[in-house]
Design a protein around this motif. Structure first.
Motif, PDB file in Angstrom:
ATOM      1  N   GLY A  20       0.820  -1.212   0.000  1.00  0.00           N
ATOM      2  CA  GLY A  20       0.000   0.000   0.000  1.00  0.00           C
ATOM      3  C   GLY A  20       0.852   1.258   0.000  1.00  0.00           C
ATOM      4  O   GLY A  20       0.514   2.246  -0.664  1.00  0.00           O
ATOM      5  N   ALA A  21       1.969   1.213   0.716  1.00  0.00           N
ATOM      6  CA  ALA A  21       2.855   2.383   0.796  1.00  0.00           C
ATOM      7  C   ALA A  21       3.517   2.636  -0.563  1.00  0.00           C
ATOM      8  O   ALA A  21       3.686   3.789  -0.969  1.00  0.00           O
ATOM      9  CB  ALA A  21       3.912   2.171   1.874  1.00  0.00           C
ATOM     10  N   VAL A  22       3.868   1.563  -1.259  1.00  0.00           N
ATOM     11  CA  VAL A  22       4.487   1.720  -2.582  1.00  0.00           C
ATOM     12  C   VAL A  22       3.478   2.315  -3.558  1.00  0.00           C
ATOM     13  O   VAL A  22       3.791   3.227  -4.332  1.00  0.00           O
ATOM     14  CB  VAL A  22       5.023   0.363  -3.104  1.00  0.00           C
ATOM     15  N   LYS A  23       2.244   1.831  -3.487  1.00  0.00           N
ATOM     16  CA  LYS A  23       1.200   2.335  -4.397  1.00  0.00           C
ATOM     17  C   LYS A  23       0.972   3.832  -4.145  1.00  0.00           C
ATOM     18  O   LYS A  23       0.949   4.639  -5.081  1.00  0.00           O
ATOM     19  CB  LYS A  23      -0.092   1.543  -4.142  1.00  0.00           C
ATOM     20  N   LYS A  24       0.853   4.195  -2.876  1.00  0.00           N
ATOM     21  CA  LYS A  24       0.600   5.584  -2.517  1.00  0.00           C
ATOM     22  C   LYS A  24       1.782   6.467  -2.955  1.00  0.00           C
ATOM     23  O   LYS A  24       1.605   7.582  -3.437  1.00  0.00           O
ATOM     24  CB  LYS A  24       0.420   5.646  -0.992  1.00  0.00           C
ATOM     25  N   PHE A  25       2.990   5.941  -2.780  1.00  0.00           N
ATOM     26  CA  PHE A  25       4.184   6.708  -3.142  1.00  0.00           C
ATOM     27  C   PHE A  25       4.255   6.889  -4.658  1.00  0.00           C
ATOM     28  O   PHE A  25       4.515   7.996  -5.155  1.00  0.00           O
ATOM     29  CB  PHE A  25       5.436   5.990  -2.632  1.00  0.00           C
ATOM     30  N   ALA A  26       4.021   5.802  -5.405  1.00  0.00           N
ATOM     31  CA  ALA A  26       4.084   5.878  -6.869  1.00  0.00           C
ATOM     32  C   ALA A  26       3.053   6.891  -7.388  1.00  0.00           C
ATOM     33  O   ALA A  26       3.334   7.680  -8.297  1.00  0.00           O
ATOM     34  CB  ALA A  26       3.846   4.496  -7.482  1.00  0.00           C
ATOM     35  N   GLU A  27       1.872   6.891  -6.770  1.00  0.00           N
ATOM     36  CA  GLU A  27       0.847   7.860  -7.182  1.00  0.00           C
ATOM     37  C   GLU A  27       1.287   9.282  -6.855  1.00  0.00           C
ATOM     38  O   GLU A  27       1.056  10.206  -7.633  1.00  0.00           O
ATOM     39  CB  GLU A  27      -0.485   7.530  -6.498  1.00  0.00           C
ATOM     40  N   ALA A  28       1.946   9.467  -5.717  1.00  0.00           N
ATOM     41  CA  ALA A  28       2.343  10.808  -5.278  1.00  0.00           C
ATOM     42  C   ALA A  28       3.444  11.403  -6.162  1.00  0.00           C
ATOM     43  O   ALA A  28       3.598  12.622  -6.215  1.00  0.00           O
ATOM     44  CB  ALA A  28       2.802  10.784  -3.824  1.00  0.00           C
ATOM     45  N   ILE A  29       4.222  10.555  -6.841  1.00  0.00           N
ATOM     46  CA  ILE A  29       5.220  11.083  -7.777  1.00  0.00           C
ATOM     47  C   ILE A  29       4.706  10.987  -9.214  1.00  0.00           C
ATOM     48  O   ILE A  29       5.475  11.101 -10.170  1.00  0.00           O
ATOM     49  CB  ILE A  29       6.596  10.373  -7.639  1.00  0.00           C
ATOM     50  N   GLY A  30       3.396  10.775  -9.353  1.00  0.00           N
ATOM     51  CA  GLY A  30       2.792  10.771 -10.681  1.00  0.00           C
ATOM     52  C   GLY A  30       3.268   9.629 -11.555  1.00  0.00           C
ATOM     53  O   GLY A  30       3.393   9.783 -12.774  1.00  0.00           O
ATOM     54  N   ASP A  31       3.529   8.475 -10.944  1.00  0.00           N
ATOM     55  CA  ASP A  31       4.074   7.344 -11.705  1.00  0.00           C
ATOM     56  C   ASP A  31       3.363   6.030 -11.317  1.00  0.00           C
ATOM     57  O   ASP A  31       3.998   5.093 -10.843  1.00  0.00           O
ATOM     58  CB  ASP A  31       5.584   7.235 -11.424  1.00  0.00           C
ATOM     59  N   PRO A  32       2.039   5.989 -11.538  1.00  0.00           N
ATOM     60  CA  PRO A  32       1.284   4.802 -11.099  1.00  0.00           C
ATOM     61  C   PRO A  32       1.416   3.646 -12.095  1.00  0.00           C
ATOM     62  O   PRO A  32       0.436   3.118 -12.603  1.00  0.00           O
ATOM     63  CB  PRO A  32      -0.159   5.323 -11.051  1.00  0.00           C
ATOM     64  N   HIS A  33       2.656   3.241 -12.360  1.00  0.00           N
ATOM     65  CA  HIS A  33       2.920   2.202 -13.368  1.00  0.00           C
ATOM     66  C   HIS A  33       2.586   0.819 -12.806  1.00  0.00           C
ATOM     67  O   HIS A  33       2.846   0.561 -11.623  1.00  0.00           O
ATOM     68  CB  HIS A  33       4.395   2.267 -13.761  1.00  0.00           C
ATOM     69  N   PRO A  34       2.025  -0.072 -13.650  1.00  0.00           N
ATOM     70  CA  PRO A  34       1.678  -1.411 -13.151  1.00  0.00           C
ATOM     71  C   PRO A  34       2.858  -2.173 -12.547  1.00  0.00           C
ATOM     72  O   PRO A  34       2.658  -3.003 -11.656  1.00  0.00           O
ATOM     73  CB  PRO A  34       1.159  -2.152 -14.390  1.00  0.00           C
ATOM     74  N   ILE A  35       4.077  -1.872 -12.987  1.00  0.00           N
ATOM     75  CA  ILE A  35       5.226  -2.620 -12.459  1.00  0.00           C
ATOM     76  C   ILE A  35       5.386  -2.394 -10.953  1.00  0.00           C
ATOM     77  O   ILE A  35       5.946  -3.210 -10.243  1.00  0.00           O
ATOM     78  CB  ILE A  35       6.526  -2.261 -13.225  1.00  0.00           C
ATOM     79  N   PHE A  36       4.836  -1.292 -10.445  1.00  0.00           N
ATOM     80  CA  PHE A  36       4.904  -1.012  -9.010  1.00  0.00           C
ATOM     81  C   PHE A  36       3.726  -1.618  -8.231  1.00  0.00           C
ATOM     82  O   PHE A  36       3.826  -1.815  -7.028  1.00  0.00           O
ATOM     83  CB  PHE A  36       4.903   0.498  -8.736  1.00  0.00           C
ATOM     84  N   MET A  37       2.596  -1.828  -8.930  1.00  0.00           N
ATOM     85  CA  MET A  37       1.388  -2.152  -8.146  1.00  0.00           C
ATOM     86  C   MET A  37       0.514  -3.256  -8.690  1.00  0.00           C
ATOM     87  O   MET A  37      -0.411  -3.684  -7.992  1.00  0.00           O
ATOM     88  CB  MET A  37       0.570  -0.877  -7.937  1.00  0.00           C
ATOM     89  N   ASP A  38       0.768  -3.741  -9.893  1.00  0.00           N
ATOM     90  CA  ASP A  38      -0.101  -4.784 -10.459  1.00  0.00           C
ATOM     91  C   ASP A  38       0.535  -6.154 -10.196  1.00  0.00           C
ATOM     92  O   ASP A  38       1.495  -6.543 -10.854  1.00  0.00           O
ATOM     93  CB  ASP A  38      -0.260  -4.519 -11.960  1.00  0.00           C
ATOM     94  N   ASP A  39      -0.029  -6.875  -9.214  1.00  0.00           N
ATOM     95  CA  ASP A  39       0.574  -8.159  -8.843  1.00  0.00           C
ATOM     96  C   ASP A  39      -0.061  -9.324  -9.600  1.00  0.00           C
ATOM     97  O   ASP A  39       0.201 -10.483  -9.294  1.00  0.00           O
ATOM     98  CB  ASP A  39       0.532  -8.382  -7.332  1.00  0.00           C
TER      99      ASP A  39
ATOM    100  N   ASN B  64       9.661  12.300  -9.420  1.00  0.00           N
ATOM    101  CA  ASN B  64       9.024  12.479 -10.725  1.00  0.00           C
ATOM    102  C   ASN B  64       9.991  12.209 -11.877  1.00  0.00           C
ATOM    103  O   ASN B  64       9.640  11.557 -12.856  1.00  0.00           O
ATOM    104  CB  ASN B  64       8.471  13.898 -10.842  1.00  0.00           C
ATOM    105  N   LEU B  65      11.205  12.728 -11.751  1.00  0.00           N
ATOM    106  CA  LEU B  65      12.174  12.612 -12.851  1.00  0.00           C
ATOM    107  C   LEU B  65      12.478  11.145 -13.178  1.00  0.00           C
ATOM    108  O   LEU B  65      12.682  10.783 -14.335  1.00  0.00           O
ATOM    109  CB  LEU B  65      13.452  13.386 -12.477  1.00  0.00           C
ATOM    110  N   ALA B  66      12.465  10.310 -12.151  1.00  0.00           N
ATOM    111  CA  ALA B  66      12.806   8.889 -12.365  1.00  0.00           C
ATOM    112  C   ALA B  66      11.795   8.191 -13.261  1.00  0.00           C
ATOM    113  O   ALA B  66      12.091   7.137 -13.831  1.00  0.00           O
ATOM    114  CB  ALA B  66      12.909   8.168 -11.022  1.00  0.00           C
ATOM    115  N   LYS B  67      10.599   8.779 -13.422  1.00  0.00           N
ATOM    116  CA  LYS B  67       9.587   8.042 -14.182  1.00  0.00           C
ATOM    117  C   LYS B  67       9.906   7.961 -15.671  1.00  0.00           C
ATOM    118  O   LYS B  67       9.311   7.151 -16.372  1.00  0.00           O
ATOM    119  CB  LYS B  67       8.192   8.593 -13.930  1.00  0.00           C
ATOM    120  N   LEU B  68      10.869   8.748 -16.137  1.00  0.00           N
ATOM    121  CA  LEU B  68      11.301   8.593 -17.532  1.00  0.00           C
ATOM    122  C   LEU B  68      11.827   7.174 -17.772  1.00  0.00           C
ATOM    123  O   LEU B  68      11.828   6.688 -18.905  1.00  0.00           O
ATOM    124  CB  LEU B  68      12.404   9.603 -17.872  1.00  0.00           C
ATOM    125  N   PHE B  69      12.283   6.508 -16.698  1.00  0.00           N
ATOM    126  CA  PHE B  69      12.921   5.189 -16.832  1.00  0.00           C
ATOM    127  C   PHE B  69      11.980   4.032 -16.505  1.00  0.00           C
ATOM    128  O   PHE B  69      12.305   2.881 -16.776  1.00  0.00           O
ATOM    129  CB  PHE B  69      14.171   5.129 -15.936  1.00  0.00           C
TER     130      PHE B  69
END
Lengths: 144, 139
Positions: A20-39, B64-69
């Motif tokens: 949950g913390a990883v999902k929340k963090f990934a969303e907070a940096i605008g990077d909700p990529h499945p590699i972080f949260m889709d199990d 944010n910058l890391a998301k390019l990768f």
């Protein structure tokens, strides 16, 4: 004024890379990529490289930093391998260096803190180095 | 074949422009990171610290910058990520993320990375070393 802290380290603290913390963090940096949260699509999920910000590294005895006025100068991460969701990791911090330089706005203090993350067998996963700049005004306030 | 395979020094990853920075972005990052320093969220506290208004966490911009990768994490991982914080990011700033190949060898590709504001000033700047791996994690 932080010279006496050089080489001091915290006690190790066990942390969990919580889903949950990883999902929340990934969303907070605008990077909700499945590699972080889709199990479902991934057999295991990674944590973003700056996620170790979240961990508890323990307290370094005698290192009393002011709550205000610190400037984050540099941040460096080094990974031996990616950090995975669900892992338990052992974290600690160490004061690597402190020095003072004269600059335009008076004497500046540079504090280098290193933080480490290891697996439960003691194998290094990552280390990070943070450079914090402490301005003269802040240091003067601390001496009072 | 990896999408990163075949890149040459000087090649650029597709730049990403973020939406204008909002206070909610910074409140969310404070909650997700545990960094509740109020100069990032509360105007009065920022002003007390001599700032014209709240500023983004440097680590928010670095994150944010890391998301390019991120699209390449099935082929490898970020081995080194080094950043110098150069300028402050304020609310409404429009940040653009850039990465350019500096060099490469068999296992790694080194990128110069930076985030710029709408005035073309670097707010953070540094390097990423991306290491290729064989591990597959897609099911």
């Amino acid at each position: 004024m932080f010279e006496q802290s050089i080489g001091k380290r915290s006690k190790t603290v066990k942390n969990m890379v919580e889903r949950g913390a990883v999902k929340k963090f990934a969303e907070a940096i605008g990077d909700p990529h499945p590699i972080f949260m889709d199990d479902v699509s991934y057999s295991r999920n990674m944590a973003p490289p700056t996620f170790p910000r979240v961990f508890d590294y323990g307290v370094i005895e005698g290192l009393d930093l002011p709550k205000k006025g610190l400037i984050h100068g540099e941040q460096n991460y080094h990974y031996e391998r990616p950090l995975y969701v669900g892992e338990e990791i052992l974290c600690y911090a160490e004061v690597e260096d402190y020095y003072e330089r004269s600059g335009k706005s008076g004497d500046m203090g540079f504090l280098k803190v290193k933080r480490y993350g290891e697996d439960l067998e003691g194998q290094r996963i990552f280390s990070e180095e943070q450079v914090v700049i402490i301005t003269e005004a802040v240091r003067r306030g601390m001496r009072v | 074949m990896s999408p990163l395979y075949g890149v040459q020094p000087g090649d650029k990853l597709k730049a990403v422009t973020l939406p204008p920075v909002t206070r909610l972005d910074l409140i969310k990052y404070a909650g997700a990171s545990g960094d509740y320093n109020p100069i990032h969220t509360i105007d009065e506290e920022a002003e007390k610290a001599g700032l014209p208004g709240v500023i983004a966490h440097g680590m928010w911009t670095m994150g944010n910058l890391a998301k390019l990768f991120t699209p390449f994490y099935e082929e490898g991982f970020i081995q080194n990520y080094s950043i110098r914080f150069r300028g402050m990011v304020f609310l409404e700033d429009v940040i653009t993320l850039h990465a350019e190949v500096e060099g490469k060898d068999q296992e790694t590709i080194t990128f110069n990375v930076r985030a710029k504001n709408q005035n073309e000033e670097d707010v953070i700047k540094g390097q990423v070393v991306f290491r290729k791996t064989e591990t597959r994690i897609a099911t």
